[in-house]
Design a protein around this motif. Structure first.
Motif, PDB file in Angstrom:
ATOM      1  N   MET A   1       0.845  -1.183   0.000  1.00 22.34           N
ATOM      2  CA  MET A   1       0.000   0.000   0.000  1.00 22.34           C
ATOM      3  C   MET A   1       0.884   1.238   0.000  1.00 22.34           C
ATOM      4  SD  MET A   1      -2.929   0.989   2.772  1.00 22.34           S
ATOM      5  CE  MET A   1      -3.616  -0.661   2.610  1.00 22.34           C
ATOM      6  N   SER A   2       0.501   2.215  -0.762  1.00 21.70           N
ATOM      7  CA  SER A   2       1.315   3.413  -0.892  1.00 21.70           C
ATOM      8  C   SER A   2       1.121   4.334   0.299  1.00 21.70           C
ATOM      9  CB  SER A   2       0.931   4.154  -2.184  1.00 21.70           C
ATOM     10  OG  SER A   2      -0.431   4.571  -2.124  1.00 21.70           O
ATOM     11  N   ASP A   3       1.911   5.404   0.357  1.00 19.86           N
ATOM     12  CA  ASP A   3       1.811   6.360   1.448  1.00 19.86           C
ATOM     13  C   ASP A   3       0.487   7.115   1.425  1.00 19.86           C
ATOM     14  OD1 ASP A   3       5.326   7.200   1.262  1.00 19.86           O
ATOM     15  OD2 ASP A   3       4.266   5.651   2.404  1.00 19.86           O
ATOM     16  N   ASP A   4      -0.167   7.126   0.281  1.00 24.04           N
ATOM     17  CA  ASP A   4      -1.452   7.821   0.191  1.00 24.04           C
ATOM     18  C   ASP A   4      -2.587   6.873   0.537  1.00 24.04           C
ATOM     19  OD1 ASP A   4      -2.161   7.701  -3.397  1.00 24.04           O
ATOM     20  OD2 ASP A   4      -1.312   6.207  -2.050  1.00 24.04           O
ATOM     21  N   ALA A   5      -2.368   6.076   1.572  1.00 28.21           N
ATOM     22  CA  ALA A   5      -3.324   5.031   1.913  1.00 28.21           C
ATOM     23  C   ALA A   5      -4.702   5.548   2.183  1.00 28.21           C
ATOM     24  CB  ALA A   5      -2.812   4.261   3.141  1.00 28.21           C
ATOM     25  N   ASN A   6      -4.826   6.774   2.692  1.00 32.35           N
ATOM     26  CA  ASN A   6      -6.138   7.294   3.028  1.00 32.35           C
ATOM     27  C   ASN A   6      -6.656   8.275   1.982  1.00 32.35           C
ATOM     28  OD1 ASN A   6      -6.339   5.917   5.521  1.00 32.35           O
ATOM     29  ND2 ASN A   6      -4.925   7.380   6.425  1.00 32.35           N
TER      30      ASN A   6
ATOM     31  N   ALA B   1      -4.838 -11.206   5.439  1.00 28.74           N
ATOM     32  CA  ALA B   1      -3.744 -10.556   4.706  1.00 28.74           C
ATOM     33  C   ALA B   1      -4.161  -9.162   4.269  1.00 28.74           C
ATOM     34  CB  ALA B   1      -3.344 -11.404   3.502  1.00 28.74           C
ATOM     35  N   GLY B   2      -5.403  -9.031   3.805  1.00 29.79           N
ATOM     36  CA  GLY B   2      -5.904  -7.718   3.419  1.00 29.79           C
ATOM     37  C   GLY B   2      -5.949  -6.754   4.595  1.00 29.79           C
ATOM     38  N   CYS B   3      -6.235  -7.283   5.795  1.00 30.37           N
ATOM     39  CA  CYS B   3      -6.305  -6.437   6.987  1.00 30.37           C
ATOM     40  C   CYS B   3      -4.943  -5.882   7.386  1.00 30.37           C
ATOM     41  CB  CYS B   3      -6.875  -7.228   8.165  1.00 30.37           C
ATOM     42  SG  CYS B   3      -8.616  -7.683   8.034  1.00 30.37           S
ATOM     43  N   ILE B   4      -3.880  -6.664   7.197  1.00 30.19           N
ATOM     44  CA  ILE B   4      -2.591  -6.292   7.799  1.00 30.19           C
ATOM     45  C   ILE B   4      -1.501  -5.935   6.784  1.00 30.19           C
ATOM     46  CG2 ILE B   4      -3.078  -7.720   9.812  1.00 30.19           C
ATOM     47  CD1 ILE B   4      -1.117  -9.765   8.773  1.00 30.19           C
ATOM     48  N   MET B   5      -1.680  -6.307   5.533  1.00 29.82           N
ATOM     49  CA  MET B   5      -0.595  -6.064   4.581  1.00 29.82           C
ATOM     50  C   MET B   5      -0.704  -4.699   3.934  1.00 29.82           C
ATOM     51  SD  MET B   5      -1.710  -8.319   1.241  1.00 29.82           S
ATOM     52  CE  MET B   5      -0.127  -8.049   0.464  1.00 29.82           C
ATOM     53  N   LYS B   6       0.397  -4.245   3.395  1.00 29.89           N
ATOM     54  CA  LYS B   6       0.429  -3.004   2.645  1.00 29.89           C
ATOM     55  C   LYS B   6       0.824  -3.316   1.205  1.00 29.89           C
ATOM     56  CE  LYS B   6       1.565  -0.027   6.567  1.00 29.89           C
ATOM     57  NZ  LYS B   6       2.498   0.996   7.115  1.00 29.89           N
ATOM     58  N   ILE B   7      -0.089  -3.090   0.295  1.00 29.68           N
ATOM     59  CA  ILE B   7       0.198  -3.347  -1.116  1.00 29.68           C
ATOM     60  C   ILE B   7       1.019  -2.186  -1.660  1.00 29.68           C
ATOM     61  CG2 ILE B   7      -0.811  -3.659  -3.419  1.00 29.68           C
ATOM     62  CD1 ILE B   7      -3.177  -4.984  -2.130  1.00 29.68           C
ATOM     63  N   PRO B   8       2.210  -2.443  -2.163  1.00 33.61           N
ATOM     64  CA  PRO B   8       3.066  -1.344  -2.635  1.00 33.61           C
ATOM     65  C   PRO B   8       2.483  -0.661  -3.866  1.00 33.61           C
ATOM     66  CG  PRO B   8       3.986  -3.473  -3.263  1.00 33.61           C
ATOM     67  CD  PRO B   8       2.828  -3.763  -2.355  1.00 33.61           C
ATOM     68  N   ASN B   9       2.762   0.597  -3.980  1.00 30.26           N
ATOM     69  CA  ASN B   9       2.275   1.369  -5.122  1.00 30.26           C
ATOM     70  C   ASN B   9       3.226   1.184  -6.312  1.00 30.26           C
ATOM     71  OD1 ASN B   9       0.803   3.123  -6.676  1.00 30.26           O
ATOM     72  ND2 ASN B   9       1.713   4.967  -5.809  1.00 30.26           N
ATOM     73  N   TRP B  10       3.259  -0.068  -6.793  1.00 30.48           N
ATOM     74  CA  TRP B  10       4.100  -0.432  -7.938  1.00 30.48           C
ATOM     75  C   TRP B  10       3.206  -1.018  -9.033  1.00 30.48           C
ATOM     76  CZ3 TRP B  10       7.625  -3.920  -4.438  1.00 30.48           C
ATOM     77  CH2 TRP B  10       8.341  -3.114  -3.546  1.00 30.48           C
TER      78      TRP B  10
ATOM     79  N   GLY C   1       4.665  -8.373 -13.347  1.00 31.53           N
ATOM     80  CA  GLY C   1       5.259  -9.442 -12.553  1.00 31.53           C
ATOM     81  C   GLY C   1       4.219 -10.467 -12.140  1.00 31.53           C
ATOM     82  N   GLY C   2       3.077  -9.968 -11.646  1.00 27.53           N
ATOM     83  CA  GLY C   2       1.992 -10.868 -11.275  1.00 27.53           C
ATOM     84  C   GLY C   2       1.459 -11.629 -12.476  1.00 27.53           C
ATOM     85  N   GLY C   3       1.340 -10.930 -13.596  1.00 31.94           N
ATOM     86  CA  GLY C   3       0.819 -11.576 -14.809  1.00 31.94           C
ATOM     87  C   GLY C   3       1.714 -12.693 -15.306  1.00 31.94           C
ATOM     88  N   VAL C   4       3.017 -12.449 -15.301  1.00 37.73           N
ATOM     89  CA  VAL C   4       3.969 -13.476 -15.747  1.00 37.73           C
ATOM     90  C   VAL C   4       3.942 -14.670 -14.795  1.00 37.73           C
ATOM     91  CG1 VAL C   4       6.412 -14.006 -16.048  1.00 37.73           C
ATOM     92  CG2 VAL C   4       5.467 -11.884 -16.992  1.00 37.73           C
TER      93      VAL C   4
ATOM     94  N   GLY D   1      -2.439  -4.417  -9.735  1.00 42.25           N
ATOM     95  CA  GLY D   1      -1.617  -3.567 -10.588  1.00 42.25           C
ATOM     96  C   GLY D   1      -2.430  -2.938 -11.700  1.00 42.25           C
ATOM     97  N   ALA D   2      -3.287  -3.731 -12.340  1.00 36.82           N
ATOM     98  CA  ALA D   2      -4.150  -3.195 -13.398  1.00 36.82           C
ATOM     99  C   ALA D   2      -5.081  -2.132 -12.840  1.00 36.82           C
ATOM    100  CB  ALA D   2      -4.952  -4.334 -14.032  1.00 36.82           C
TER     101      ALA D   2
END
Length: 314
Positions: free
Chosen positions: A1-6, A180-189, A196-199, A237-238
């Motif tokens: 999760m990016s810094d602009d989480a909110n 995982a959704g509650c505690i993880m931070k999805i990076p803003n990539w 990467g996920g697609g491959v 990502g999409a």
């Protein structure tokens, strides 16, 4: 999760991810309905079904978990979940069940009053998602998301294949994605996640099919976790790249209405397709999916005009 989480940008991409996800849900149910009715018989559709089901409901559980930490900080968390999850579950399960009883001779499967009375403890498809999700919401009010709850989720995930009762198995399997959704931070990539996920998703599933594993293990097998995670990363990502898509944002906001109503419309679409004589399988799946998405949206606005949308849990 990016810094602009909110920020609004983050909310936008989550809405977009939900929009993509709900189209996949409708597609999956439309396809299964057509396969069950014998309208779609090409063997390749079974493979398509397998691909979609490896990740689309795990995606929804992870997205549902992402909003939990902020919601828990606000008063009335469980009351809001009763209104927003439990009430739509019971209301639309009853509506769906009554319609199935009335149209038993014209649709796939069957329904009777006895089965309808079981919905407090035995969900009917597709409402298991709301049932299990509400149980998770109750759980996080007792045990706040963290390493302890994640450990429990991992254990339940691993043992899920040996759980025989369907709803209990779903609870065990999907809890990992929710927590995982509650505690993880999805990076803003966005591009890294998409490509990467697609491959990884493509290569992983390619190996599954080449080795014939899809014929012997469920798409909910714990061993397919890397593939499910890759599929989720791909969609996230999409969604980040398409975060400004008003249409996909709109579908995301309509996801509850589409979810609770789409099966009625996909079932009805099969009767329409029979009547007009459409036989091309791709066209039938596409048309049934389109009706399954657009019909509930029209239904939502009809309820809204009648000032019944809140009463309907939407």
């Amino acid at each position: 999760m990016s810094d602009d989480a909110n920020s609004g940008a983050r909310v936008h991409w989550i809405d977009v991810a939900r929009g993509i996800g709900i189209v996949l849900v409708v597609f999956g149910h439309a396809l299964r309905g057509l396969m069950t009715s014998g309208d779609v018989i090409s063997l390749g559709w079974m493979d398509v079904d397998y691909v979609v089901y490896t990740f689309h409901m795990p995606l929804f559980m992870l997205l549902a978990g992402m909003n939990v930490p902020r919601s828990l900080e606000r008063p009335g968390f469980l009351r809001k979940k009763l209104q927003g999850i439990a009430w739509p579950y019971f209301l639309w399960s009853i509506i769906h069940g009554v319609l199935m009883i009335g149209a038993a001779s014209a649709i796939n499967g069957g329904m009777n009053l006895g089965r309808l009375l079981e919905i407090p403890y035995n969900p009917i498809s597709p409402f298991w998602f709301l049932y299990v999700l509400f149980l998770y919401m109750v759980l996080v009010t007792i045990w706040r998301p963290g390493i302890g709850l994640l450990t429990l989720a991992v254990v339940l995930f691993v043992v899920s294949p040996i759980v025989n009762q369907t709803t209990a198995q779903q609870f065990c399997y999907f809890m990992l994605f929710f927590v995982a959704g509650c505690i993880m931070k999805i990076p803003n990539w966005p591009r890294a996640l998409l490509f990467g996920g697609g491959v990884a998703f493509t290569v992983g599933l390619g190996l599954v099919f080449v080795l014939g594993l899809h014929e012997i293990i469920s798409f909910y097998a714990p061993g397919l976790l890397p593939i499910a995670a890759a599929g989720i990363a791909m969609i996230c990502g999409a969604a980040m790249i398409l975060r400004n898509s008003r249409f996909l944002q709109f579908l995301g906001r309509m996801s509850m209405a589409i979810y609770v109503m789409h099966v009625v419309f996909t079932a009805g679409s099969r009767m329409i397709l029979h009547r007009i004589g459409l036989e091309n399988e791709v066209a039938m799946v596409a048309a049934s999916t389109l009706i399954g998405v657009s019909g509930p949206i029209a239904g939502y606005y009809a309820l809204r005009m009648a000032r019944l949308s809140k009463l309907a849990g939407l």
